[in-house]
Design a protein around this motif. Structure first.
Motif, PDB file in Angstrom:
ATOM      1  N   ILE B  44       0.853  -1.192   0.000  1.00  0.00           N
ATOM      2  CA  ILE B  44       0.000   0.000   0.000  1.00  0.00           C
ATOM      3  C   ILE B  44       0.885   1.237   0.000  1.00  0.00           C
ATOM      4  O   ILE B  44       1.823   1.337   0.789  1.00  0.00           O
ATOM      5  CB  ILE B  44      -0.935   0.042   1.235  1.00  0.00           C
ATOM      6  N   ILE B  45       0.587   2.149  -0.935  1.00  0.00           N
ATOM      7  CA  ILE B  45       1.330   3.408  -0.996  1.00  0.00           C
ATOM      8  C   ILE B  45       0.422   4.548  -0.551  1.00  0.00           C
ATOM      9  O   ILE B  45      -0.728   4.648  -0.978  1.00  0.00           O
ATOM     10  CB  ILE B  45       1.834   3.681  -2.440  1.00  0.00           C
ATOM     11  N   ASP B  46       0.946   5.362   0.339  1.00  0.00           N
ATOM     12  CA  ASP B  46       0.246   6.546   0.816  1.00  0.00           C
ATOM     13  C   ASP B  46       0.856   7.743   0.096  1.00  0.00           C
ATOM     14  O   ASP B  46       1.990   8.129   0.374  1.00  0.00           O
ATOM     15  CB  ASP B  46       0.463   6.631   2.344  1.00  0.00           C
ATOM     16  N   ALA B  47       0.123   8.304  -0.867  1.00  0.00           N
ATOM     17  CA  ALA B  47       0.632   9.464  -1.617  1.00  0.00           C
ATOM     18  C   ALA B  47      -0.196  10.694  -1.257  1.00  0.00           C
ATOM     19  O   ALA B  47      -1.158  10.614  -0.491  1.00  0.00           O
ATOM     20  CB  ALA B  47       0.568   9.189  -3.114  1.00  0.00           C
ATOM     21  N   ALA B  48       0.187  11.810  -1.826  1.00  0.00           N
ATOM     22  CA  ALA B  48      -0.459  13.070  -1.450  1.00  0.00           C
ATOM     23  C   ALA B  48      -1.968  13.041  -1.730  1.00  0.00           C
ATOM     24  O   ALA B  48      -2.770  13.454  -0.904  1.00  0.00           O
ATOM     25  CB  ALA B  48       0.196  14.220  -2.205  1.00  0.00           C
ATOM     26  N   LYS B  49      -2.338  12.496  -2.887  1.00  0.00           N
ATOM     27  CA  LYS B  49      -3.743  12.593  -3.293  1.00  0.00           C
ATOM     28  C   LYS B  49      -4.525  11.297  -3.216  1.00  0.00           C
ATOM     29  O   LYS B  49      -5.735  11.286  -3.425  1.00  0.00           O
ATOM     30  CB  LYS B  49      -3.818  13.157  -4.716  1.00  0.00           C
ATOM     31  N   GLU B  50      -3.824  10.171  -2.974  1.00  0.00           N
ATOM     32  CA  GLU B  50      -4.547   8.900  -2.943  1.00  0.00           C
ATOM     33  C   GLU B  50      -3.752   7.808  -2.226  1.00  0.00           C
ATOM     34  O   GLU B  50      -2.543   7.930  -2.028  1.00  0.00           O
ATOM     35  CB  GLU B  50      -4.887   8.429  -4.365  1.00  0.00           C
ATOM     36  N   TYR B  51      -4.492   6.757  -1.851  1.00  0.00           N
ATOM     37  CA  TYR B  51      -3.856   5.527  -1.411  1.00  0.00           C
ATOM     38  C   TYR B  51      -3.913   4.551  -2.588  1.00  0.00           C
ATOM     39  O   TYR B  51      -4.946   4.442  -3.251  1.00  0.00           O
ATOM     40  CB  TYR B  51      -4.605   4.901  -0.226  1.00  0.00           C
ATOM     41  N   THR B  52      -2.814   3.832  -2.833  1.00  0.00           N
ATOM     42  CA  THR B  52      -2.814   2.842  -3.902  1.00  0.00           C
ATOM     43  C   THR B  52      -2.478   1.478  -3.319  1.00  0.00           C
ATOM     44  O   THR B  52      -1.496   1.332  -2.588  1.00  0.00           O
ATOM     45  CB  THR B  52      -1.795   3.210  -5.001  1.00  0.00           C
ATOM     46  N   LYS B 110     -10.048  -7.402   4.022  1.00  0.00           N
ATOM     47  CA  LYS B 110     -10.767  -6.159   4.317  1.00  0.00           C
ATOM     48  C   LYS B 110      -9.805  -5.147   4.902  1.00  0.00           C
ATOM     49  O   LYS B 110      -9.021  -5.475   5.795  1.00  0.00           O
ATOM     50  CB  LYS B 110     -11.883  -6.428   5.335  1.00  0.00           C
ATOM     51  N   PHE B 111      -9.868  -3.936   4.393  1.00  0.00           N
ATOM     52  CA  PHE B 111      -9.011  -2.867   4.902  1.00  0.00           C
ATOM     53  C   PHE B 111      -9.898  -1.712   5.356  1.00  0.00           C
ATOM     54  O   PHE B 111     -10.715  -1.218   4.576  1.00  0.00           O
ATOM     55  CB  PHE B 111      -8.066  -2.355   3.805  1.00  0.00           C
ATOM     56  N   ARG B 112      -9.729  -1.290   6.601  1.00  0.00           N
ATOM     57  CA  ARG B 112     -10.470  -0.121   7.055  1.00  0.00           C
ATOM     58  C   ARG B 112      -9.748   1.108   6.524  1.00  0.00           C
ATOM     59  O   ARG B 112      -8.565   1.308   6.779  1.00  0.00           O
ATOM     60  CB  ARG B 112     -10.543  -0.074   8.587  1.00  0.00           C
ATOM     61  N   LEU B 113     -10.487   1.913   5.749  1.00  0.00           N
ATOM     62  CA  LEU B 113      -9.866   3.074   5.129  1.00  0.00           C
ATOM     63  C   LEU B 113      -9.824   4.243   6.113  1.00  0.00           C
ATOM     64  O   LEU B 113     -10.741   4.414   6.930  1.00  0.00           O
ATOM     65  CB  LEU B 113     -10.652   3.467   3.876  1.00  0.00           C
ATOM     66  N   PRO B 114      -8.794   5.055   6.014  1.00  0.00           N
ATOM     67  CA  PRO B 114      -8.723   6.231   6.892  1.00  0.00           C
ATOM     68  C   PRO B 114      -9.864   7.205   6.584  1.00  0.00           C
ATOM     69  O   PRO B 114     -10.482   7.143   5.511  1.00  0.00           O
ATOM     70  CB  PRO B 114      -7.364   6.847   6.551  1.00  0.00           C
ATOM     71  N   GLU B 115     -10.103   8.127   7.503  1.00  0.00           N
ATOM     72  CA  GLU B 115     -11.238   9.057   7.363  1.00  0.00           C
ATOM     73  C   GLU B 115     -11.125   9.977   6.158  1.00  0.00           C
ATOM     74  O   GLU B 115     -12.136  10.431   5.631  1.00  0.00           O
ATOM     75  CB  GLU B 115     -11.353   9.918   8.633  1.00  0.00           C
ATOM     76  N   ASN B 116      -9.897  10.227   5.731  1.00  0.00           N
ATOM     77  CA  ASN B 116      -9.729  11.184   4.627  1.00  0.00           C
ATOM     78  C   ASN B 116      -9.899  10.553   3.241  1.00  0.00           C
ATOM     79  O   ASN B 116      -9.486  11.119   2.239  1.00  0.00           O
ATOM     80  CB  ASN B 116      -8.367  11.876   4.726  1.00  0.00           C
ATOM     81  N   CYS B 117     -10.528   9.371   3.177  1.00  0.00           N
ATOM     82  CA  CYS B 117     -10.724   8.733   1.877  1.00  0.00           C
ATOM     83  C   CYS B 117     -12.049   9.133   1.245  1.00  0.00           C
ATOM     84  O   CYS B 117     -13.064   9.258   1.932  1.00  0.00           O
ATOM     85  CB  CYS B 117     -10.698   7.204   2.030  1.00  0.00           C
ATOM     86  N   VAL B 135      -7.601   4.642  -4.163  1.00  0.00           N
ATOM     87  CA  VAL B 135      -8.633   5.302  -3.352  1.00  0.00           C
ATOM     88  C   VAL B 135      -8.221   6.758  -3.191  1.00  0.00           C
ATOM     89  O   VAL B 135      -7.196   7.061  -2.563  1.00  0.00           O
ATOM     90  CB  VAL B 135      -8.743   4.641  -1.955  1.00  0.00           C
ATOM     91  N   GLU B 136      -9.010   7.639  -3.780  1.00  0.00           N
ATOM     92  CA  GLU B 136      -8.660   9.069  -3.691  1.00  0.00           C
ATOM     93  C   GLU B 136      -8.835   9.589  -2.272  1.00  0.00           C
ATOM     94  O   GLU B 136      -9.698   9.130  -1.528  1.00  0.00           O
ATOM     95  CB  GLU B 136      -9.553   9.883  -4.638  1.00  0.00           C
ATOM     96  N   LYS B 137      -8.017  10.570  -1.939  1.00  0.00           N
ATOM     97  CA  LYS B 137      -8.169  11.228  -0.635  1.00  0.00           C
ATOM     98  C   LYS B 137      -9.075  12.445  -0.783  1.00  0.00           C
ATOM     99  O   LYS B 137      -9.114  13.071  -1.857  1.00  0.00           O
ATOM    100  CB  LYS B 137      -6.811  11.686  -0.111  1.00  0.00           C
ATOM    101  N   LEU B 138      -9.780  12.780   0.276  1.00  0.00           N
ATOM    102  CA  LEU B 138     -10.557  14.010   0.292  1.00  0.00           C
ATOM    103  C   LEU B 138      -9.588  15.170   0.479  1.00  0.00           C
ATOM    104  O   LEU B 138      -8.535  15.006   1.098  1.00  0.00           O
ATOM    105  CB  LEU B 138     -11.553  13.983   1.456  1.00  0.00           C
TER     106      LEU B 138
END
Lengths: 152, 152
Positions: B44-52, B110-117, B135-138
Motif C-alpha cells: 500500500i502506498i500513501d501518496a499526497a492525493k490517494e492511497y494505492t 478487508k481494509f479499514r480506510l482512513p477518514e480522509n478517503c 482510493v482518492e483522498k478528500l
C-alpha cells in the motif's frame, strides 16, 4: 546436496535438477526460498506424457519473459526486469505496507531437464501473471524383447 | 495489538487498519504472513492525493475478483476461488516441486480506510496477475482562519 552447496549453485546460476531435488516437498506444502526462486516460484508437475512448470510472475507480461532451452537440456526462464516495485518519487509518498514478494528484476532460473524430455517440443504461455511451460516427454524406449527358448 | 489478537482478527475477518499497522515494515523488506495475506499479499502506498493498493493475484483474472466498499469505510477484496492449484488426476501424475504460495480460494481481505478517503472515488484494474486499487483522498479541511486583532 547440502544447503550451502545448493545456495552456491543458485549464486553461480547452475541449473537446478528437477528430479530428486532436496527442494522438493513431498507433503504438498509450499516452500519459502530466497533469490530467484522467491521472486519466480515454480510448481512442477510430472505427468505421463509431459512435465509442466507453473511459475508465478505477477506484474510481468508475455513480452517481459524469455523461455529458451540451452545446452540441449537446460530450460532457462528469464525475466527482463521490467517489473519494478512501483516507485513513487512524489513528496510525502511512502509505502505503508509491504507484503508482496520482491519483484523479479533481470532474474534467471535454470532447470536441468531429465533425459526423457523432447526439447524440441516445449510450449509456453503467460496468462494473468502465471507462466506455464510444457515440456513433452519422449516415448519410453521399447522394452528388450524376451524370446522364449524351448528347452528340448 | 499482539500477534494473537491480530491472528484472531484475521480469523474473524475484521478489517485491517492500514495506518499504524503492526504489520507495516518500515525498512522496505517484505513480510511473510499467513492466511489471506499470504495468498493475496498487498503493498500500500500513501501518496499526497490517494492511497494505492497493489495486490498480487497470479492466476486470477478481472472476473475472478470483486472489489467493494462496505460499511462506508471498509475496502473489501474478494477472490471467487476460481484459481485452484492445478489438479491433475492422471495416473502417475505428481508434483515434484511446490514453491508457489497456496492459491487464494474464496478469500477475502478487508481494509479499514482512513477518514480522509473519498470512498465514491475508488478505481480498480487487474493486469498480469496484479490488482491495483486507487482510493482518492478528500481534500484536507480548510485551516481555521486566524484573525489578527490589533491591540489598541
Amino acid at each position: 546436496m547440502s544447503i550451502v552447496v545448493e545456495a552456491l549453485g543458485e549464486l553461480l546460476n547452475f541449473p537446478e535438477t528437477i528430479l530428486s531435488s532436496p527442494r522438493t516437498n513431498d507433503h504438498g506444502s509450499h516452500l519459502h526460498r530466497g533469490g530467484a526462486a522467491a521472486a519466480m516460484p515454480a510448481d512442477i508437475i510430472d505427468a505421463a506424457k509431459e512435465y509442466t512448470f507453473y511459475v508465478d510472475v505477477p506484474g510481468l507480461s508475455k513480452s517481459d519473459i524469455q523461455v529458451t532451452v540451452e545446452e540441449e537440456n537446460t530450460l532457462v526462464i528469464k525475466s527482463n526486469g521490467k517489473r519494478k516495485r512501483e516507485d513513487r518519487e512524489e513528496e510525502g509518498c511512502k509505502y505503508i505496507r509491504l507484503e508482496r514478494r520482491p519483484p523479479p528484476q533481470k532474474l534467471t532460473r535454470k532447470f536441468r531437464l531429465p533425459e526423457n524430455c523432447n526439447v524440441s517440443a516445449v510450449t509456453a504461455k503467460c496468462e494473468n501473471g502465471v507462466l506455464t511451460v510444457v515440456v513433452e516427454k519422449l516415448p519410453p524406449p521399447p522394452k528388450p524383447k524376451t524370446v522364449q527358448v524351448t528347452i528340448s
